[in-house]
Design a protein around this motif. Structure first.
Motif, mmCIF file in Angstrom:
data_model
loop_
_atom_site.group_PDB
_atom_site.id
_atom_site.type_symbol
_atom_site.label_atom_id
_atom_site.label_comp_id
_atom_site.label_asym_id
_atom_site.label_seq_id
_atom_site.Cartn_x
_atom_site.Cartn_y
_atom_site.Cartn_z
ATOM 1 N N PHE A 2 1.006 0.069 -2.141
ATOM 2 C CA PHE A 2 0.574 -1.127 -3.005
ATOM 3 C C PHE A 2 1.405 -2.172 -3.231
ATOM 4 O O PHE A 2 1.492 -3.284 -2.904
ATOM 5 N N ARG A 3 2.850 -1.817 -3.565
ATOM 6 C CA ARG A 3 3.900 -2.723 -4.013
ATOM 7 C C ARG A 3 4.401 -3.371 -2.727
ATOM 8 O O ARG A 3 4.537 -4.451 -2.883
ATOM 9 N N ASP A 4 4.222 -2.751 -1.571
ATOM 10 C CA ASP A 4 5.207 -3.149 -0.374
ATOM 11 C C ASP A 4 4.106 -4.146 0.286
ATOM 12 O O ASP A 4 4.359 -5.134 0.998
ATOM 13 N N VAL A 57 -6.399 6.128 4.124
ATOM 14 C CA VAL A 57 -6.861 6.104 2.717
ATOM 15 C C VAL A 57 -6.223 5.124 1.708
ATOM 16 O O VAL A 57 -7.099 4.412 0.966
ATOM 17 N N TRP A 58 -4.947 4.884 1.645
ATOM 18 C CA TRP A 58 -4.498 3.848 0.948
ATOM 19 C C TRP A 58 -5.018 2.412 1.236
ATOM 20 O O TRP A 58 -5.377 1.913 0.126
ATOM 21 N N ALA A 88 -10.786 -1.869 -1.917
ATOM 22 C CA ALA A 88 -11.883 -1.781 -2.851
ATOM 23 C C ALA A 88 -11.126 -2.307 -4.132
ATOM 24 O O ALA A 88 -11.943 -3.105 -4.858
ATOM 25 N N PHE A 89 -9.789 -2.283 -4.508
ATOM 26 C CA PHE A 89 -9.304 -2.692 -5.606
ATOM 27 C C PHE A 89 -9.082 -4.263 -5.583
ATOM 28 O O PHE A 89 -9.185 -4.939 -6.909
ATOM 29 N N ASN A 105 -5.592 10.390 -2.181
ATOM 30 C CA ASN A 105 -4.293 10.088 -1.516
ATOM 31 C C ASN A 105 -3.976 10.280 -0.285
ATOM 32 O O ASN A 105 -3.128 10.059 0.396
ATOM 33 N N GLY A 106 -5.132 10.913 0.489
ATOM 34 C CA GLY A 106 -5.121 11.295 1.671
ATOM 35 C C GLY A 106 -3.888 12.578 1.964
ATOM 36 O O GLY A 106 -3.337 13.136 1.004
#
Length: 391
Positions: free
Chosen positions: A38-40, A377-378, A384-385, A188-189
């Motif tokens: 997410f950060r990257d 998955v990520w 979605a978020f 998290n897969g």
């Protein structure tokens, strides 16, 4: 340009997400690698949680976002719950978020109320499981009511697995159009580089280190050592199979009490071992013949797909969450909850002919790779978020 950098360029500027969980352990264990992803890709994260100093320091050391300590308590505690609500609400009032996502039981309730009261534009309830799955009567109704409140205050509800969503339907919860499961489930897969099929040399070396011969049948029971995870059923099964000197049992997980640790140690003469924790679960699974998951309930059985990625089948009870992570006849088998006679028969047959047993599940890793590769998955959760498509 790297894939992650390309995604970051495509995101809206200043995409900011608040993630709220009860304990930092959930971030450090259930979101390993995902927060970095997410950060990257350019998401600014605020991480609301309680936790030990060790867990909070570990979370901060990952440099994935701003860590905001909240005095959550797992058990009902009116005074501290009110304090936690005030802390979360105060912080949410200071910022506008792209999304506020709350998961794990206590954080779901407090997070949904605080996000609603602060008029956040996108409120997402992420249901990881139900700690009350095996409860009955008044307490179950109270917990279910709390979940209903969280759902009602949310714009969207994401379930960790399809069987978990079905459990709510069976309890009379109207899921409507706001409810969904992303892909095939999982939070998290699986890291397919870490969880891999070992070659014969690697497998033999690990077994030698643990004093296990190549002809022995190794069973790994991974997860917290608590009653709801089936520790008593596992111990009873070991007693039923005590005549099989070729069976080796490895419990891997933190015990809830000294009594449970003592109960496991008391069976050491039946070739039973226990490790409090291991960062090398992939090696334990890789050298095993079978993963055993006697859990009473799960949101989603992560160990089931991790074992399958290592080429190892799983024997599990047919309960919520495990129905999604163990594919009957493909990555293992499911038996009726509590049916130790069926478990015993399954293990006796498997240990009697290991070659035949292994040949029954030739494509466990392929099944996992098609459904649960970690970055796929990520990406689903980022989509979605954020409410955007970054595929």
């Amino acid at each position: 340009m790297s894939n992650n950098k390309a995604i970051a360029v495509g995101l809206r500027r200043k995409s900011r997400i608040a993630l709220i969980v009860t304990d930092a352990y959930a971030f450090n264990t259930l979101s390993r690698g995902q927060l970095e992803y997410f950060r990257d890709i350019g998401i600014d994260l605020d991480l609301f949680c309680y936790g030990t100093r060790k867990q909070l320091d570990l979370l901060r050391s990952r440099n994935v976002g701003r860590v905001i300590p909240v005095p959550f308590r797992r058990q009902p505690h009116p005074a501290m719950d009110l304090v936690a609500l005030i802390v979360v609400l105060w912080h949410l009032l200071q910022r506008r978020y792209t999304s506020v996502v709350y998961s794990t039981p206590k954080a779901m309730l407090i997070g949904s109320i605080a996000a609603f009261m602060s008029f956040q534009a996108r409120r997402i309830c992420f249901v990881r499981g139900r700690a009350y799955e095996t409860m009955k009567g008044r307490m179950r109704r109270i917990f279910l009511l709390m979940d209903r409140v969280s759902f009602r205050l949310s714009h969207e509800v994401i379930f960790l697995s399809r069987s978990l969503a079905q459990a709510y339907r069976e309890d009379g919860v109207d899921l409507g159009e706001r409810f969904r499961v992303l892909g095939h489930g999982s939070s998290n897969g699986v890291d397919l580089d870490r969880f891999r099929v070992l070659d014969e040399g690697q497998r033999a070396a690990l077994r030698k280190t643990e004093g296990v011969s190549e002809t022995d049948f190794v069973i790994v029971i991974a997860g917290r050592i608590v009653p709801d995870k089936g520790v008593h059923e596992a111990l009873a099964l070991i007693e039923r199979l005590k005549d099989r000197s070729d069976l080796h049992w490895f419990f891997i997980g933190w015990p809830e009490s000294d009594e449970l640790t003592a109960a496991i140690k008391a069976l050491a003469h039946y070739r039973v071992s226990h490790l409090d924790h291991s960062t090398d679960l992939q090696n334990w699974l890789g050298m095993a013949d079978l993963s055993f998951l006697p859990s009473h309930r799960e949101g989603f059985g992560n160990v089931g797909i991790e074992a399958a990625a290592c080429g190892i089948p799983t024997l599990a009870f047919d309960v919520v969450g495990l129905r999604d992570s163990v594919a009957e006849g493909q990555t293992g088998t499911l038996v009726e909850f509590g049916d130790l006679e069926a478990c015993e028969a399954f293990i006796r047959a498997a240990a009697a002919d290991r070659a035949d047993f292994a040949s029954r599940y030739p494509a466990t890793r392929e099944w996992v790779a098609e459904r649960f590769e970690k970055e796929t998955v990520w990406r689903r959760y980022a989509n979605a978020f954020l409410g955007v498509d970054i595929a």
